[in-house]
Design a protein around this motif. Structure first.
Motif, short mmCIF file in Angstrom:
data_model
loop_
_atom_site.label_atom_id
_atom_site.label_comp_id
_atom_site.label_asym_id
_atom_site.label_seq_id
_atom_site.Cartn_x
_atom_site.Cartn_y
_atom_site.Cartn_z
N VAL A 1 0.85 -1.19 0.00
CA VAL A 1 0.00 0.00 0.00
C VAL A 1 0.89 1.25 0.00
CG1 VAL A 1 -1.72 1.33 1.30
CG2 VAL A 1 -1.90 -1.16 1.20
N THR A 2 0.51 2.21 -0.81
CA THR A 2 1.20 3.50 -0.82
C THR A 2 0.20 4.57 -0.41
OG1 THR A 2 2.74 2.80 -2.53
CG2 THR A 2 2.41 5.17 -2.31
N ILE A 3 0.63 5.42 0.52
CA ILE A 3 -0.25 6.48 1.01
C ILE A 3 0.30 7.83 0.57
CG2 ILE A 3 -0.96 7.69 3.10
CD1 ILE A 3 -1.44 5.15 4.41
N ILE A 4 -0.54 8.63 -0.05
CA ILE A 4 -0.10 9.98 -0.44
C ILE A 4 -1.18 11.00 -0.05
CG2 ILE A 4 1.39 9.22 -2.34
CD1 ILE A 4 -0.84 10.03 -4.30
N GLY A 5 -0.78 12.24 0.10
CA GLY A 5 -1.74 13.31 0.38
C GLY A 5 -2.40 13.73 -0.92
N ALA A 6 -3.68 14.06 -0.88
CA ALA A 6 -4.41 14.41 -2.11
C ALA A 6 -4.71 15.90 -2.21
CB ALA A 6 -5.71 13.61 -2.18
N GLN A 7 -4.27 16.67 -1.21
CA GLN A 7 -4.51 18.13 -1.27
C GLN A 7 -3.17 18.85 -1.14
OE1 GLN A 7 -7.27 17.57 1.88
NE2 GLN A 7 -9.07 18.06 0.64
N TRP A 8 -3.02 19.72 -0.13
CA TRP A 8 -1.74 20.44 0.05
C TRP A 8 -1.01 20.00 1.31
CZ3 TRP A 8 -5.60 23.97 -2.03
CH2 TRP A 8 -5.28 24.46 -3.31
N GLY A 9 -1.23 18.77 1.72
CA GLY A 9 -0.55 18.28 2.92
C GLY A 9 -1.39 18.46 4.16
N VAL B 1 -6.31 12.63 -7.86
CA VAL B 1 -6.62 11.20 -8.05
C VAL B 1 -6.01 10.72 -9.37
CG1 VAL B 1 -8.55 9.63 -8.62
CG2 VAL B 1 -8.70 11.12 -6.61
N LYS B 2 -6.16 11.53 -10.40
CA LYS B 2 -5.67 11.12 -11.73
C LYS B 2 -4.15 11.11 -11.78
CE LYS B 2 -9.91 11.10 -13.19
NZ LYS B 2 -10.65 9.86 -13.14
N VAL B 3 -3.52 12.24 -11.43
CA VAL B 3 -2.06 12.30 -11.60
C VAL B 3 -1.32 11.52 -10.51
CG1 VAL B 3 -2.16 14.53 -12.81
CG2 VAL B 3 -1.65 14.50 -10.36
N GLY B 4 -1.97 11.37 -9.36
CA GLY B 4 -1.31 10.67 -8.26
C GLY B 4 -1.46 9.16 -8.32
N GLY B 5 -2.39 8.69 -9.15
CA GLY B 5 -2.62 7.25 -9.25
C GLY B 5 -3.40 6.70 -8.07
N ILE B 6 -4.31 7.52 -7.53
CA ILE B 6 -5.06 7.14 -6.32
C ILE B 6 -6.20 6.16 -6.66
CG2 ILE B 6 -6.61 8.08 -4.54
CD1 ILE B 6 -4.76 10.63 -4.59
N ASP B 7 -6.22 5.02 -5.93
CA ASP B 7 -7.28 4.03 -6.14
C ASP B 7 -8.47 4.27 -5.22
OD1 ASP B 7 -5.72 2.38 -7.95
OD2 ASP B 7 -4.54 1.81 -6.19
N GLY B 8 -8.19 4.75 -4.04
CA GLY B 8 -9.25 4.98 -3.06
C GLY B 8 -8.85 6.13 -2.17
N GLU C 1 -17.40 11.21 -3.67
CA GLU C 1 -16.96 10.06 -4.49
C GLU C 1 -17.25 10.28 -5.97
OE1 GLU C 1 -19.08 6.77 -2.62
OE2 GLU C 1 -17.16 6.05 -1.80
N GLU C 2 -18.48 10.76 -6.26
CA GLU C 2 -18.86 10.99 -7.67
C GLU C 2 -17.96 12.03 -8.30
OE1 GLU C 2 -23.63 10.25 -7.12
OE2 GLU C 2 -22.91 12.27 -7.60
N LEU C 3 -17.74 13.12 -7.57
CA LEU C 3 -17.01 14.25 -8.15
C LEU C 3 -15.51 13.97 -8.32
CD1 LEU C 3 -18.77 17.15 -6.22
CD2 LEU C 3 -18.86 16.79 -8.69
N VAL C 4 -14.92 13.26 -7.37
CA VAL C 4 -13.46 13.02 -7.48
C VAL C 4 -13.17 11.76 -8.30
CG1 VAL C 4 -13.06 14.18 -5.29
CG2 VAL C 4 -13.09 11.69 -5.35
N GLU C 5 -14.22 11.03 -8.64
CA GLU C 5 -14.09 9.81 -9.46
C GLU C 5 -13.20 8.77 -8.78
OE1 GLU C 5 -13.15 10.94 -13.50
OE2 GLU C 5 -14.62 12.57 -13.45
N ALA C 6 -13.41 8.60 -7.49
CA ALA C 6 -12.72 7.55 -6.73
C ALA C 6 -13.57 7.21 -5.51
CB ALA C 6 -11.34 8.03 -6.28
N PRO C 7 -13.54 5.96 -5.08
CA PRO C 7 -14.33 5.60 -3.90
C PRO C 7 -13.69 6.07 -2.60
CG PRO C 7 -13.08 3.70 -4.67
CD PRO C 7 -12.83 4.81 -5.66
N VAL C 8 -14.53 6.45 -1.66
CA VAL C 8 -14.03 6.73 -0.31
C VAL C 8 -13.97 5.38 0.40
CG1 VAL C 8 -14.53 7.86 1.91
CG2 VAL C 8 -14.92 9.09 -0.24
#
Ligand code: IMP
Length: 429
Positions: free
Chosen positions: A4-12, A318-325, A401-408
């Motif tokens: 599992v890889t964890i990354i921040g999806a906003q500004w930290g 989500v798109k550029v970071g490769g986020i699955d969830g 979930e709908e707007l970011v196109e990824a499941p919570v």
């Protein structure tokens, strides 16, 4: 069993510490792969609060911690942090912590240059943490960095310091800042070398063995996608790549080892430092979010800027970071608002955008387009199941979930480790 890889999806500062800690308890190894001691992860375990900057969070759970080659390592800060957490009862030894021998070092001259340049920028300053992160990455790319392995070779160290000081002292003098003396820098590095070197090794070898054994590896990202040096709000970014792909290059494993990617996002949005923040609220609502969310930087102590959740921005992450969830944190901070807003795009110069364009002027001019949602009266703090959530909170999450196109896939409802609702276990197949 995937890694599992964890990354921040906003500004930290999305609350990665808690999620990493929770997942670390189920991993065998926790790896830091980028950033440095600009990161600040707060972990609350029982009545102890650990503030980690450079050490992988898994150490708190007794898991092997690895600092990968993609991290810029301040050896003075590393030893100080080890001292601090040891005083809190943690065991940090060469058995529990490994350090990539090819990781570049941050030296006091990097922090000095960072601060001198920020001062010279005046109103255009980036708002860096002042820890020397940018200058250290610059030296790495310019091929003049001093690396962990150089501490074992006094002659190499001496020659490399000559090159480094020629460069840095020229810059520092030009900026009117004090310069550095080679003899004392060399002496201080040779003095700390025996304390650092026992941790050093080619960590890629250990990770390859771990992979062969089928160990669970957790890659712990620092900062966040919108601070990524390529994909973030450049130039108001950090100096490393923060996207999930960096877990591979920043620790010496192949891209398949990155595994499932969990992005962490707050149910609202914050930012420290300068730079564009389209959904920022400078009014009473923004102040309230900051107060309720205790929005002060772990590393800098600075007040964080606050605003509504920006779904357009997180979708981009989500798109550029490769986020699955997505792990959504601090939902409880939104409790009690009659109306909530979510940013769904931007108006810039009469045009509508679904993403934040790359241009500096365009980003600065971006006016968010909002969607309004009904708030909830009840408290969600400490909720541990969907059944404990008000209907409008569930609606809010579904819309995200709908707007970011990824499941919570995970919801965090308080700083406590057990106040978590898990929809999908990232470690499961
Ligand atoms: P630097 O990483 O110190 O060069 O700072 C560059 C930008 O990244 C600044 O806006 C910092 O506030 C921001 N930054 C760096 N690390 C963190 C972090 O861990 N959380 C939030 N912001 C960070």
């Amino acid at each position: 069993m995937p890694n599992v890889t964890i990354i921040g999806a906003q500004w930290g500062d999305e609350g990665k510490g808690k999620v990493v800690d929770w997942l670390a308890s189920r991993a065998d190894i926790v790896v830091r792969f980028q950033g440095g001691h600009n990161a600040g992860h707060t972990l609350v375990v029982g009545n102890q609060t650990y503030k980690l900057s450079l050490l992988p969070s898994g150490l708190v759970r007794g898991k092997l911690g690895i600092i990968g080659n993609g991290v810029v390592v301040d050896p003075f800060a590393l030893l100080a942090e080890i001292g601090r957490v040891t005083a809190q009862g943690l065991k940090v030894t060469p058995e529990t912590l490994r350090l990539a021998d090819n990781a570049p070092l941050i030296l006091p001259l990097h922090a000095a240059l960072d601060s001198a340049r920020e001062a010279a920028r005046g109103d255009r300053r980036i708002g860096t943490t002042g820890r020397g992160i940018g200058p250290a990455y610059e030296d790495k790319v310019a091929r003049r960095a001093i690396r962990v392995c150089d501490l074992a070779e006094p002659e190499t160290l001496s020659a490399k310091l000559d090159e480094l000081l020629l460069h840095h002292n020229t810059l520092l003098a030009g900026l009117g800042a004090p310069t550095f003396d080679k003899a004392s820098l060399l002496a201080s590095l040779l003095e700390l070398a025996p304390a650092i070197l026992p941790f050093a090794e080619p960590v890629w070898e250990r990770l390859a063995d771990a992979k062969r054994r089928g160990d669970r590896i957790l890659f712990e990202g620092a900062q966040a996608v919108m601070l990524d040096v390529d994909h973030g709000t450049y130039p108001f970014v950090t100096s490393s790549n923060t996207v999930a792909g960096t877990a591979a290059s920043g620790s010496g494993v192949g891209p398949d080892a990155v595994g499932r990617v969990l992005g962490i996002a707050k149910a609202y949005c914050t930012r420290v430092g300068s730079g564009p923040f389209p959904t920022e609220l400078t009014d009473e609502t923004g102040r309230l979010l900051g107060e309720r969310g205790h929005e002060f930087g772990t590393v800098t102590g600075r007040r964080r800027r606050c605003g509504w959740f920006d779904a357009a921005l997180v979708r981009q992450a989500v798109k550029v970071g490769g986020i699955d969830g997505l792990a959504l944190t601090k939902l409880d901070v939104l409790d009690g608002f009659a109306e909530l807003k979510i940013g769904v795009g931007y108006q810039i110069g009469g045009k509508v955008y679904k993403h934040l364009p790359a241009g500096v002027a365009a980003q600065a001019a971006a006016v968010p387009i909002y969607e309004s949602l009904e708030g909830w009266g009840q408290s969600t703090r400490g909720a541990r199941s969907w059944a404990q959530l008000p209907a409008s909170a569930i609606k809010y999450i579904k819309r995200v979930e709908e707007l970011v196109e990824a499941p919570v896939t995970l919801l965090s409802t308080s700083p406590e480790r057990d106040d978590t609702i898990l929809m999908q276990d990232p470690f499961s197949n």
